[in-house]
Design a protein around this motif. Structure first.
Motif, PDB file in Angstrom:
ATOM      1  N   ASP A  76       3.827 -61.356 -17.057  1.00  0.00           N
ATOM      2  CA  ASP A  76       2.936 -60.407 -16.379  1.00  0.00           C
ATOM      3  C   ASP A  76       2.650 -60.839 -14.940  1.00  0.00           C
ATOM      4  O   ASP A  76       2.631 -60.017 -14.028  1.00  0.00           O
ATOM      5  CB  ASP A  76       1.617 -60.262 -17.147  1.00  0.00           C
ATOM      6  CG  ASP A  76       1.803 -59.589 -18.499  1.00  0.00           C
ATOM      7  OD1 ASP A  76       2.841 -58.923 -18.720  1.00  0.00           O
ATOM      8  OD2 ASP A  76       0.902 -59.748 -19.358  1.00  0.00           O
ATOM      9  N   GLU A  77       2.429 -62.129 -14.754  1.00  0.00           N
ATOM     10  CA  GLU A  77       2.151 -62.651 -13.404  1.00  0.00           C
ATOM     11  C   GLU A  77       3.362 -62.489 -12.484  1.00  0.00           C
ATOM     12  O   GLU A  77       3.213 -62.171 -11.303  1.00  0.00           O
ATOM     13  CB  GLU A  77       1.717 -64.125 -13.463  1.00  0.00           C
ATOM     14  CG  GLU A  77       0.343 -64.324 -14.060  1.00  0.00           C
ATOM     15  CD  GLU A  77      -0.760 -63.641 -13.260  1.00  0.00           C
ATOM     16  OE1 GLU A  77      -0.909 -63.945 -12.061  1.00  0.00           O
ATOM     17  OE2 GLU A  77      -1.471 -62.786 -13.829  1.00  0.00           O
ATOM     18  N   LEU A  78       4.554 -62.699 -13.029  1.00  0.00           N
ATOM     19  CA  LEU A  78       5.764 -62.509 -12.235  1.00  0.00           C
ATOM     20  C   LEU A  78       5.867 -61.055 -11.778  1.00  0.00           C
ATOM     21  O   LEU A  78       6.160 -60.787 -10.605  1.00  0.00           O
ATOM     22  CB  LEU A  78       7.013 -62.895 -13.031  1.00  0.00           C
ATOM     23  CG  LEU A  78       8.344 -62.614 -12.324  1.00  0.00           C
ATOM     24  CD1 LEU A  78       8.487 -63.477 -11.063  1.00  0.00           C
ATOM     25  CD2 LEU A  78       9.514 -62.847 -13.259  1.00  0.00           C
ATOM     26  N   LEU A  79       5.596 -60.122 -12.681  1.00  0.00           N
ATOM     27  CA  LEU A  79       5.665 -58.709 -12.299  1.00  0.00           C
ATOM     28  C   LEU A  79       4.625 -58.374 -11.230  1.00  0.00           C
ATOM     29  O   LEU A  79       4.918 -57.603 -10.314  1.00  0.00           O
ATOM     30  CB  LEU A  79       5.505 -57.806 -13.516  1.00  0.00           C
ATOM     31  CG  LEU A  79       6.642 -57.821 -14.540  1.00  0.00           C
ATOM     32  CD1 LEU A  79       6.472 -56.696 -15.549  1.00  0.00           C
ATOM     33  CD2 LEU A  79       8.011 -57.751 -13.902  1.00  0.00           C
ATOM     34  N   LYS A  80       3.438 -58.968 -11.326  1.00  0.00           N
ATOM     35  CA  LYS A  80       2.418 -58.748 -10.288  1.00  0.00           C
ATOM     36  C   LYS A  80       2.920 -59.250  -8.940  1.00  0.00           C
ATOM     37  O   LYS A  80       2.802 -58.563  -7.927  1.00  0.00           O
ATOM     38  CB  LYS A  80       1.109 -59.471 -10.636  1.00  0.00           C
ATOM     39  CG  LYS A  80       0.274 -58.794 -11.680  1.00  0.00           C
ATOM     40  CD  LYS A  80      -1.014 -59.576 -11.881  1.00  0.00           C
ATOM     41  CE  LYS A  80      -1.659 -59.256 -13.194  1.00  0.00           C
ATOM     42  NZ  LYS A  80      -2.802 -60.131 -13.469  1.00  0.00           N
ATOM     43  N   MET A  81       3.461 -60.463  -8.933  1.00  0.00           N
ATOM     44  CA  MET A  81       3.965 -61.052  -7.695  1.00  0.00           C
ATOM     45  C   MET A  81       5.100 -60.192  -7.117  1.00  0.00           C
ATOM     46  O   MET A  81       5.122 -59.908  -5.922  1.00  0.00           O
ATOM     47  CB  MET A  81       4.472 -62.471  -7.948  1.00  0.00           C
ATOM     48  CG  MET A  81       5.002 -63.160  -6.710  1.00  0.00           C
ATOM     49  SD  MET A  81       5.892 -64.678  -7.096  1.00  0.00           S
ATOM     50  CE  MET A  81       7.437 -64.009  -7.698  1.00  0.00           C
ATOM     51  N   LEU A  82       5.996 -59.767  -7.981  1.00  0.00           N
ATOM     52  CA  LEU A  82       7.114 -58.949  -7.524  1.00  0.00           C
ATOM     53  C   LEU A  82       6.642 -57.577  -7.043  1.00  0.00           C
ATOM     54  O   LEU A  82       7.264 -56.979  -6.157  1.00  0.00           O
ATOM     55  CB  LEU A  82       8.152 -58.796  -8.636  1.00  0.00           C
ATOM     56  CG  LEU A  82       8.912 -60.073  -8.988  1.00  0.00           C
ATOM     57  CD1 LEU A  82       9.725 -59.874 -10.264  1.00  0.00           C
ATOM     58  CD2 LEU A  82       9.807 -60.506  -7.837  1.00  0.00           C
ATOM     59  N   GLY A  83       5.546 -57.100  -7.610  1.00  0.00           N
ATOM     60  CA  GLY A  83       4.975 -55.827  -7.172  1.00  0.00           C
ATOM     61  C   GLY A  83       4.539 -55.886  -5.712  1.00  0.00           C
ATOM     62  O   GLY A  83       4.632 -54.890  -4.986  1.00  0.00           O
ATOM     63  N   ASN A  84       4.083 -57.058  -5.279  1.00  0.00           N
ATOM     64  CA  ASN A  84       3.706 -57.239  -3.869  1.00  0.00           C
ATOM     65  C   ASN A  84       4.946 -57.332  -2.990  1.00  0.00           C
ATOM     66  O   ASN A  84       4.962 -56.810  -1.882  1.00  0.00           O
ATOM     67  CB  ASN A  84       2.852 -58.494  -3.697  1.00  0.00           C
ATOM     68  CG  ASN A  84       1.510 -58.374  -4.389  1.00  0.00           C
ATOM     69  OD1 ASN A  84       0.967 -57.285  -4.527  1.00  0.00           O
ATOM     70  ND2 ASN A  84       0.980 -59.492  -4.859  1.00  0.00           N
TER      71      ASN A  84
ATOM     72  N   GLN B  97       9.381 -53.516 -16.888  1.00  0.00           N
ATOM     73  CA  GLN B  97       8.152 -53.228 -17.621  1.00  0.00           C
ATOM     74  C   GLN B  97       8.419 -52.997 -19.103  1.00  0.00           C
ATOM     75  O   GLN B  97       7.564 -53.264 -19.936  1.00  0.00           O
ATOM     76  CB  GLN B  97       7.421 -52.048 -16.976  1.00  0.00           C
ATOM     77  CG  GLN B  97       6.848 -52.447 -15.623  1.00  0.00           C
ATOM     78  CD  GLN B  97       6.417 -51.283 -14.750  1.00  0.00           C
ATOM     79  OE1 GLN B  97       6.931 -50.176 -14.868  1.00  0.00           O
ATOM     80  NE2 GLN B  97       5.482 -51.553 -13.849  1.00  0.00           N
ATOM     81  N   GLY B  98       9.612 -52.557 -19.441  1.00  0.00           N
ATOM     82  CA  GLY B  98       9.955 -52.328 -20.842  1.00  0.00           C
ATOM     83  C   GLY B  98      10.671 -53.499 -21.494  1.00  0.00           C
ATOM     84  O   GLY B  98      10.962 -53.466 -22.686  1.00  0.00           O
ATOM     85  N   ASN B  99      10.955 -54.538 -20.734  1.00  0.00           N
ATOM     86  CA  ASN B  99      11.777 -55.645 -21.213  1.00  0.00           C
ATOM     87  C   ASN B  99      10.967 -56.867 -21.669  1.00  0.00           C
ATOM     88  O   ASN B  99      11.549 -57.855 -22.098  1.00  0.00           O
ATOM     89  CB  ASN B  99      12.752 -56.071 -20.101  1.00  0.00           C
ATOM     90  CG  ASN B  99      13.784 -57.054 -20.600  1.00  0.00           C
ATOM     91  OD1 ASN B  99      14.464 -56.809 -21.588  1.00  0.00           O
ATOM     92  ND2 ASN B  99      13.892 -58.177 -19.916  1.00  0.00           N
ATOM     93  N   LYS B 100       9.661 -56.804 -21.614  1.00  0.00           N
ATOM     94  CA  LYS B 100       8.837 -57.979 -21.927  1.00  0.00           C
ATOM     95  C   LYS B 100       9.110 -58.512 -23.335  1.00  0.00           C
ATOM     96  O   LYS B 100       9.288 -59.717 -23.520  1.00  0.00           O
ATOM     97  CB  LYS B 100       7.367 -57.635 -21.762  1.00  0.00           C
ATOM     98  CG  LYS B 100       6.429 -58.793 -21.965  1.00  0.00           C
ATOM     99  CD  LYS B 100       5.013 -58.334 -21.674  1.00  0.00           C
ATOM    100  CE  LYS B 100       3.998 -59.387 -21.919  1.00  0.00           C
ATOM    101  NZ  LYS B 100       2.643 -58.900 -21.626  1.00  0.00           N
ATOM    102  N   LYS B 101       9.192 -57.623 -24.301  1.00  0.00           N
ATOM    103  CA  LYS B 101       9.411 -58.044 -25.685  1.00  0.00           C
ATOM    104  C   LYS B 101      10.744 -58.791 -25.808  1.00  0.00           C
ATOM    105  O   LYS B 101      10.813 -59.838 -26.460  1.00  0.00           O
ATOM    106  CB  LYS B 101       9.382 -56.823 -26.606  1.00  0.00           C
ATOM    107  CG  LYS B 101       9.457 -57.154 -28.070  1.00  0.00           C
ATOM    108  CD  LYS B 101       9.333 -55.896 -28.929  1.00  0.00           C
ATOM    109  CE  LYS B 101       9.443 -56.240 -30.390  1.00  0.00           C
ATOM    110  NZ  LYS B 101       9.363 -55.047 -31.235  1.00  0.00           N
ATOM    111  N   GLU B 102      11.786 -58.276 -25.178  1.00  0.00           N
ATOM    112  CA  GLU B 102      13.101 -58.924 -25.225  1.00  0.00           C
ATOM    113  C   GLU B 102      13.066 -60.276 -24.521  1.00  0.00           C
ATOM    114  O   GLU B 102      13.678 -61.244 -24.974  1.00  0.00           O
ATOM    115  CB  GLU B 102      14.174 -58.027 -24.595  1.00  0.00           C
ATOM    116  CG  GLU B 102      14.526 -56.813 -25.443  1.00  0.00           C
ATOM    117  CD  GLU B 102      13.519 -55.676 -25.357  1.00  0.00           C
ATOM    118  OE1 GLU B 102      12.596 -55.711 -24.517  1.00  0.00           O
ATOM    119  OE2 GLU B 102      13.644 -54.737 -26.161  1.00  0.00           O
TER     120      GLU B 102
END
Length: 160
Positions: A35-43, A59-64
């Motif tokens: 989740d933190e990586l996605l936040k950072m990449l969002g910036n 966003q759909g790949n977290k489970k995998e």
């Protein structure tokens, strides 16, 4: 041939290790990291028409991604503990004391602290402490590889 199959099933306790990794909240830490990586990449790579598919995938790949991480961690624990030990470690982390330890150790009761001390003074507890340097190194190697691959994949999907 039949004997080999039975033996392989006997010695493979992947499911038990997977339950342990959930019980001791290890997988929660990797979910947080994702989740933190996605936040950072969002910036760095704000969502746009050009990278919308990449964002949808991430966003759909977290489970995998969590499943892949777990598959990397399982052998580390299998190399250092047997099935009986993993089951005992899981039971500890599923107890009220284990849950409190992972939730907020500062709120442990005196009784929970005693139970924690008993656990770490047991043969298994001593083994866990003894294995910490080996586990730390192996887990660090696996985590770094997973993080690097995840980051490189994410950046390749989000670059415009």
């Amino acid at each position: 041939m039949m004997f080999e199959t039975a033996q392989a099933q006997e010695t493979d306790f992947s499911n038990e290790v997977a339950v342990y990794l959930e019980s001791n909240r290890t997988m929660k830490q990797y979910e947080f990291a994702y989740d933190e990586l996605l936040k950072m990449l969002g910036n760095q790579y704000p969502k746009s028409d050009n990278n919308a598919d990449g964002w949808k995938y991430l966003q759909g790949n977290k489970k995998e991604a969590m499943s892949a991480m777990k598959k990397e961690l399982i052998p580390v624990y299998q190399e250092n503990f047997n099935e009986t030990e993993i089951k005992a470690m899981t039971a500890f982390y599923q107890s009220d004391t284990g849950k409190q330890l992972t939730d907020d150790p500062s709120k442990m009761t005196a009784l929970q602290k005693e139970e924690l001390n008993r656990f770490y003074n047991s043969e298994l507890g001593k083994k866990i402490i003894e294995k910490q340097p080996v586990l730390r190194e192996a887990i660090s190697t696996v985590s770094e590889s997973w993080s690097k691959d995840l980051y490189e994949t994410a950046v390749s999907l989000l670059k415009e």
